[in-house]
Motif scaffolding. Structure first.
Motif, PDB file in Angstrom:
ATOM      1  N   THR A  55     -29.305  90.601 -22.607  1.00 49.29           N
ATOM      2  CA  THR A  55     -29.554  91.607 -21.580  1.00 49.29           C
ATOM      3  C   THR A  55     -29.274  91.008 -20.203  1.00 49.29           C
ATOM      4  OG1 THR A  55     -31.171  93.207 -20.734  1.00 49.29           O
ATOM      5  CG2 THR A  55     -32.011  91.064 -21.396  1.00 49.29           C
ATOM      6  N   GLN A 110     -30.221  95.442 -17.627  1.00 41.81           N
ATOM      7  CA  GLN A 110     -29.301  96.442 -18.146  1.00 41.81           C
ATOM      8  C   GLN A 110     -28.577  95.865 -19.356  1.00 41.81           C
ATOM      9  OE1 GLN A 110     -26.751  96.294 -14.382  1.00 41.81           O
ATOM     10  NE2 GLN A 110     -25.126  96.526 -15.930  1.00 41.81           N
ATOM     11  N   PRO A 111     -27.988  96.741 -20.187  1.00 42.52           N
ATOM     12  CA  PRO A 111     -27.302  96.250 -21.389  1.00 42.52           C
ATOM     13  C   PRO A 111     -26.067  95.421 -21.052  1.00 42.52           C
ATOM     14  CG  PRO A 111     -27.749  98.619 -21.526  1.00 42.52           C
ATOM     15  CD  PRO A 111     -28.006  98.209 -20.112  1.00 42.52           C
ATOM     16  N   THR A 167     -22.381  95.096 -21.994  1.00 42.88           N
ATOM     17  CA  THR A 167     -21.292  95.781 -22.684  1.00 42.88           C
ATOM     18  C   THR A 167     -20.222  94.772 -23.083  1.00 42.88           C
ATOM     19  OG1 THR A 167     -20.079  96.200 -20.633  1.00 42.88           O
ATOM     20  CG2 THR A 167     -21.735  97.833 -21.290  1.00 42.88           C
ATOM     21  N   ALA A 168     -19.268  95.229 -23.864  1.00 40.53           N
ATOM     22  CA  ALA A 168     -18.172  94.351 -24.276  1.00 40.53           C
ATOM     23  C   ALA A 168     -17.394  93.860 -23.055  1.00 40.53           C
ATOM     24  CB  ALA A 168     -17.251  95.084 -25.247  1.00 40.53           C
ATOM     25  N   ASP A 169     -17.168  94.740 -22.083  1.00 39.18           N
ATOM     26  CA  ASP A 169     -16.451  94.354 -20.867  1.00 39.18           C
ATOM     27  C   ASP A 169     -17.234  93.320 -20.060  1.00 39.18           C
ATOM     28  OD1 ASP A 169     -14.281  95.947 -21.376  1.00 39.18           O
ATOM     29  OD2 ASP A 169     -14.966  97.621 -20.124  1.00 39.18           O
ATOM     30  N   ASP A 213     -21.647  90.822 -27.181  1.00 34.89           N
ATOM     31  CA  ASP A 213     -22.329  91.655 -26.190  1.00 34.89           C
ATOM     32  C   ASP A 213     -23.839  91.717 -26.448  1.00 34.89           C
ATOM     33  OD1 ASP A 213     -22.325  93.159 -28.470  1.00 34.89           O
ATOM     34  OD2 ASP A 213     -21.281  94.886 -27.625  1.00 34.89           O
ATOM     35  N   ARG A 242     -16.549 104.130 -14.488  1.00 32.82           N
ATOM     36  CA  ARG A 242     -17.755 103.332 -14.661  1.00 32.82           C
ATOM     37  C   ARG A 242     -18.857 103.656 -13.671  1.00 32.82           C
ATOM     38  NH1 ARG A 242     -13.673 101.205 -17.042  1.00 32.82           N
ATOM     39  NH2 ARG A 242     -13.834  99.591 -18.671  1.00 32.82           N
ATOM     40  N   SER A 282     -30.975  93.261 -26.851  1.00 30.82           N
ATOM     41  CA  SER A 282     -30.851  94.423 -25.973  1.00 30.82           C
ATOM     42  C   SER A 282     -31.996  94.417 -24.965  1.00 30.82           C
ATOM     43  CB  SER A 282     -30.916  95.711 -26.801  1.00 30.82           C
ATOM     44  OG  SER A 282     -32.197  95.846 -27.392  1.00 30.82           O
TER      45      SER A 282
END
Length: 487
Positions: free
Chosen positions: A308, A290-291, A293-295, A305, A430, A340
């Motif tokens: 993967t 999955q990608p 994310t910034a979080d 970010d 989320r 990615s």
């Protein structure tokens, strides 16, 4: 009633005055001409601009290499005489009819182009996928039988071969890394069966992901392409193929100026493999991803970010054998950056099965390299566990107010089952739902609310703004980053 006459008299007087005025003007004009003092008119507007040569020279040279592709399929007699006679296809290019007599019938029509003097040509997989016989029609109207060499559904490419001893005009693939947004392009093809149709436009965008498959990396053009252009080439101004027409975005069914091309670099590699072996064998890592994310990046201490995230290392996959685990972030393969999930799929797919690659992962706050011997990409998706996923009703639910979650111990002894989610919480935003199982937080296993509190506290002490939760739902893993100390 005298309205009409009055109106007529008034009009007549106006006409008489107008004629008199014209007479006076005519006299003045004549006097001016006779006296040689006629006013000089200014020149009409004319702009001296660079003259475009158009695309005629390019089209003249490349058109003999572009063909129409006609596809037929042998339809078997229907077992049920009362069955529907339609083919049921929703593809606008399909023209199939179930006549039930076992004879070859037209099912599709598209475009293609020669890439060699001895008759190899490229088209789309979706053009030929239902065919049993193939005919190409050249620009001068000749119909030639062709055989199918190979197809690659994942990139929607196919190769046909025409025999007969003729030397065909052919074209080369361009170096699409040099293609820039705004460059002029020319598309040649067979829209709606109208062979030899030429349209022009520019490159509108690059790297488009339209959800067609794991290798999406399309070039977007605004040269009009329609049904029947599929498999045809898009040329640069040097007469080289920058991409293969494969899809359009169209609410109406016709061109609205948004077309998508398979890049030349992808097509060239796939076509070479198909010409050599008739099929494509790709490397396989065996991970669900999955990608980042910034979080998620912040929760793991990553500076960006990119990369993967591995949500699961499949049991029979090469990655698990090599030691890759859920929660690892893959950042490089053989020194090439992974930006990615799509990028990882393209990198791994470019290697042959059995190839040994160095996979760089981020784990426990540092990078490490794992050597993986790639497997062969399966033809279908791996099936998940046969476990029915049923859970007993929770005896007691504990609240994690800061996260907006209510959880209880899993009856299977692993993780915490989410029993309720505050609809106004970050967890709800989320996508966390009741029934999800939290198995780890920041790679640490959790079985009690105390484990969660400790993981939250450790993250805060480390200066991180979020924690990374591993969530299991229907035997599928994914990771969710939740802000520390926020509900």
């Amino acid at each position: 009633m005298n309205i009409a006459p009055n109106s007529y008299s008034s009009t007549r007087r106006r006409l008489t005055l107008a004629a008199a005025s014209l007479a006076v003007i005519g006299t003045v004009g004549a006097t001016a001409v006779l006296s040689g003092t006629a006013p000089v008119q200014a020149d009409a507007v004319h702009v001296q601009a660079p003259q475009s040569t158009g695309f005629a020279d390019i089209v003249e040279r490349v058109s003999p290499a572009v063909v129409s592709v006609k596809v037929k399929s042998t339809i078997q007699p229907a077992a049920d005489e009362g069955s529907d006679d339609q083919d049921g296809s929703d593809n606008p290019q399909q023209r199939g009819f179930k006549h039930g007599d076992g004879k070859p019938r037209p099912v599709a029509q598209g475009s293609g182009f020669f890439i060699s003097e001895d008759g190899y040509l490229v088209t789309n997989n979706h053009v030929v996928s239902e065919g049993s016989s193939f005919t190409v029609v050249t620009s001068d109207g000749k119909e030639l039988d062709a055989k199918l060499v190979g197809t690659d559904p994942r990139t929607d490419l196919a190769v046909l071969k025409v025999d007969g001893g003729d030397k065909f005009t052919y074209v080369n693939f361009a170096d699409d890394s040099k293609v820039r947004i705004g460059d002029w392009v020319v598309a040649v093809g067979n829209p709606f069966g109208l062979g030899g149709t030429v349209t022009s436009g520019i490159v509108s965008a690059r790297g488009r992901d339209i959800g067609a498959g794991p290798y999406d990396d399309f070039i977007q053009i605004d040269a009009p392409v329609n049904h029947g252009n599929s498999g045809g080439p898009t040329f640069n101004l040097n007469g080289e193929v920058i991409g293969v027409n494969t899809a359009i975005f169209s609410p109406s069914g016709g061109s609205v100026g948004i077309g998508f091309d398979i890049p030349a670099s992808t097509a060239k590699q796939v076509v070479e493999d198909l010409m050599k072996d008739g099929s494509i064998k790709r490397g396989w890592l065996g991970v669900e991803i999955q990608p980042v994310t910034a979080d998620i990046a912040d929760s793991l201490g990553l500076k960006s970010d990119k990369g993967t995230l591995v949500s699961n290392a499949q049991d029979a996959g090469p990655s698990k054998k090599a030691g890759i685990i859920a929660g690892d972030v893959i950042t490089q393969v053989n020194g090439k950056d992974v930006d990615s999930p799509k990028g990882l799929a393209r990198l791994i797919g470019a290697y042959a099965p059995g190839k040994s690659v160095d996979v760089t992962v981020w784990r426990d706050g540092k990078s490490q390299t794992v050597k993986v011997d790639l497997g062969t990409l399966p033809s279908g998706d791996k099936q998940g566990s046969s476990d029915d996923g049923k859970q007993a009703a929770p005896a007691k639910a504990d609240a994690l107010a800061d996260l907006g979650l209510t959880v209880t111990k899993s009856d299977k002894g692993k993780g915490l089952v989410v029993t309720d989610v505050d609809p106004s919480s970050d967890a709800a935003d989320r996508g966390i739902e009741p029934g999800d199982v939290i198995t780890t937080i920041n790679s640490a296993k959790v079985g009690t609310t105390g484990d969660v509190a400790k993981a939250m506290s450790d993250a805060a002490k480390a200066g991180r703004k979020a924690v990374l939760m591993q969530i299991t739902r229907d035997d599928t893993n994914r990771f969710v980053a939740l802000p520390v100390g926020k509900g």
